[in-house]
Design a protein around this motif. Structure first.
Motif, mmCIF file in Angstrom:
data_model
loop_
_atom_site.group_PDB
_atom_site.id
_atom_site.type_symbol
_atom_site.label_atom_id
_atom_site.label_comp_id
_atom_site.label_asym_id
_atom_site.label_seq_id
_atom_site.Cartn_x
_atom_site.Cartn_y
_atom_site.Cartn_z
ATOM 1 N N THR A 36 5.528 -31.218 -24.058
ATOM 2 C CA THR A 36 5.654 -32.657 -24.503
ATOM 3 C C THR A 36 6.236 -33.382 -23.431
ATOM 4 O OG1 THR A 36 7.245 -32.221 -26.090
ATOM 5 C CG2 THR A 36 4.936 -32.009 -26.902
ATOM 6 N N ALA A 37 7.485 -33.090 -22.919
ATOM 7 C CA ALA A 37 8.279 -33.766 -22.173
ATOM 8 C C ALA A 37 8.828 -33.014 -20.782
ATOM 9 C CB ALA A 37 9.540 -34.116 -22.997
ATOM 10 N N LYS A 59 5.809 -37.109 -21.728
ATOM 11 C CA LYS A 59 6.972 -38.061 -21.866
ATOM 12 C C LYS A 59 7.805 -37.615 -20.521
ATOM 13 C CE LYS A 59 10.190 -40.648 -24.234
ATOM 14 N NZ LYS A 59 10.057 -41.786 -23.080
ATOM 15 N N TYR A 61 10.748 -38.062 -17.932
ATOM 16 C CA TYR A 61 12.258 -38.468 -18.151
ATOM 17 C C TYR A 61 12.911 -38.536 -16.298
ATOM 18 C CZ TYR A 61 12.567 -37.981 -22.918
ATOM 19 O OH TYR A 61 12.580 -38.115 -24.573
ATOM 20 N N LEU A 74 14.675 -39.067 -31.450
ATOM 21 C CA LEU A 74 13.389 -38.956 -31.553
ATOM 22 C C LEU A 74 12.924 -38.764 -32.934
ATOM 23 C CD1 LEU A 74 12.362 -37.048 -28.331
ATOM 24 C CD2 LEU A 74 12.315 -39.438 -28.541
ATOM 25 N N GLN A 78 8.529 -35.691 -32.809
ATOM 26 C CA GLN A 78 8.634 -35.732 -31.300
ATOM 27 C C GLN A 78 9.702 -34.795 -30.837
ATOM 28 O OE1 GLN A 78 8.333 -39.780 -29.975
ATOM 29 N NE2 GLN A 78 6.814 -39.954 -31.767
#
Ligand SMILES: NC(=O)c1ccc[n+]([C@@H]2O[C@H](COP(=O)([O-])OP(=O)(O)OC[C@H]3O[C@@H](n4cnc5c(N)ncnc54)[C@H](O)[C@@H]3O)[C@@H](O)[C@H]2O)c1
Length: 396
Positions: A36-37, A59, A61, A74, A78
């Motif tokens: 997810t990130a 997502k 960063y 978050l 999430q």
């Protein structure tokens, strides 16, 4: 209602990186985990661009610092459930320590870090924060490795006398790093790779395979590390004669100058009653030799306990584990998926406030990672003393 998939964050993996690819496939393998990130690159601008171009929405960063520090604020659905560290060896310690302290579980690539001082810190911090921590020793995820472990540890081949564990490659036989090739460049630089090149990179796999299957530890080493390639400051050939904890002996060796060998990890365990042979390039079977008997070849998914060698009471969960019939080959990605699946089970227990067992039986744990680093440091010391027998440090 079905449970939500675990959220996984990647540290590293942008711009043509290698090992992130099998990881991200393995994370998505069961539908119960998803990426997810990610903080994909050291340069924040590139990291964000790479995340925006990821094949599915994640997502992005600018740095792993931001990803880890921002996690607590978050919404629950999430928040990251674990991070996977797929950066070069010198960028394992810092993100691992930050994630553990932030209460995020960590699945870290091998070798654990650069040196024993860092490894001590990581083990102590994991214990203090009681966070699941796995080390990505991929080949433990093959079902044939699991059944080999059962065969040897159940004593079906008698007492182990000799183990030959080798990982041979040929891709660093020339000075590839001089061309700027990304994977070669950091692997041959002691500041980025650690005290051993080939030993840290793939010798740690050979050691882990030996320890996982046999349950034995290396107590003393006599090592010869050779660069062979002119101008390379680290070994490209790593040969370690070992004393084992049961009095047996072993050869753990790794090479990156053995032209023709690709990812030739092979394990041979000679016991008082027979020998087991396994190769990761043909990971669907394991061969058993018993004196004066025909050879037995066990294929994943086609094994019957009570066959005259495997006892009737061979663990049912081990026998039931393969999900696709034999002959539809499993390989590298499936091995990674099996490790992530087992790690997920521990992460879910931990999040539910239940006891989890990061005991090294399903994936390498932080203590296994520590042992890999201890083995490398001890082998480097022995090699500097022209192969003098050198004791491994006491386990942490
Ligand atoms: N388990 C296995 O079978 C296996 C196989 C290959 C590599 N590995 C290990 O995986 C790790 C990565 O190896 P690789 O061959 O994929 O390397 P790689 O060079 O292909 O990829 C490393 C990635 O990390 C990124 N990176 C570097 N510093 C960063 C930072 N500060 N922040 C964010 N990203 C950063 C790079 O940009 C790159 O995307 C190494 O530790 C290696 O030993 C394990």
């Amino acid at each position: 209602m079905s449970k939500r998939p675990l959220n996984v964050g990647l540290v590293g993996g942008g711009k043509g990186a290698f090992i992130v690819q099998p990881h991200q496939k393995a994370i998505h393998f069961d539908g119960t985990r998803r990426v997810t990130a990610a903080a994909l690159f050291p340069d924040p601008k590139v990291a964000l661009e790479e995340a925006a171009n990821w094949p599915y929405p994640i997502k992005g960063y600018g740095s792993y610092d931001e990803m880890i520090a921002g996690n607590a604020s978050l919404p629950d659905d999430q928040k990251l459930d674990y991070v996977v560290i797929v950066t070069p060896n010198h960028v394992h310690y810092d993100p691992a320590m930050k994630a553990i302290k932030a209460g995020i579980a960590v699945f870290c690539e091998k070798p654990l870090c650069l040196n024993l001082k860092q490894a001590n810190d990581i083990v102590k911090t994991v214990r203090k924060h009681n966070v699941p921590f796995g080390v990505a020793h991929t080949y433990l995820g093959h079902w044939t490795t699991r059944v080999s472990r059962y065969i040897i540890r159940a004593g079906l081949l008698g007492e182990v006398r000799w183990v030959d564990s080798s990982y041979l490659q040929g891709w660093l036989a020339t000075k590839l790093e001089a061309t700027g090739q990304m994977q070669a460049a950091w692997r041959t630089n002691p500041k980025l790779a650690g005290g051993s090149g080939c030993g840290g990179d793939i010798g740690t796999h050979a050691l882990m395979q030996l320890r996982y299957v046999t349950g034995l530890d290396v107590t003393k080493v006599s090592a010869q590390l050779e660069p062979f390639v002119e101008g390379r400051p680290l070994d490209a050939h790593f040969t370690v004669y070992c004393q084992l904890s049961n009095g047996g002996k072993a050869l753990v060796r790794a090479s990156q100058i053995s032209i023709g060998h690709k990812n030739d990890l092979a394990l041979e365990v000679a016991g008082t009653k027979g020998t087991l042979r396994w190769r990761q390039e043909e990971p669907e079977s394991v061969t058993i030799h018993l004196a004066n008997q025909p050879d037995r070849v066990y294929w994943r998914g086609a094994v019957t306990p009570g066959d005259g060698f495997l006892p009737k009471d061979a663990p049912a969960d081990l026998m039931a584990e393969p999900t696709i019939p034999s002959g539809h080959p499993e390989a590298f990605h499936d091995a990674y998926a099996r490790l992530h699946r087992c790690f997920e089970a521990d992460v879910r227990k931990w999040k539910a406030g239940e006891a989890f067992q990061s005991d090294g039986s399903k994936y390498a744990n932080v203590e296994d990672g520590w042992t890999g680093i201890a083995f490398i440091e001890t082998s480097v010391k022995s090699s500097q003393k022209k192969g003098a027998w050198t004791a491994m440090p006491k386990s942490i």
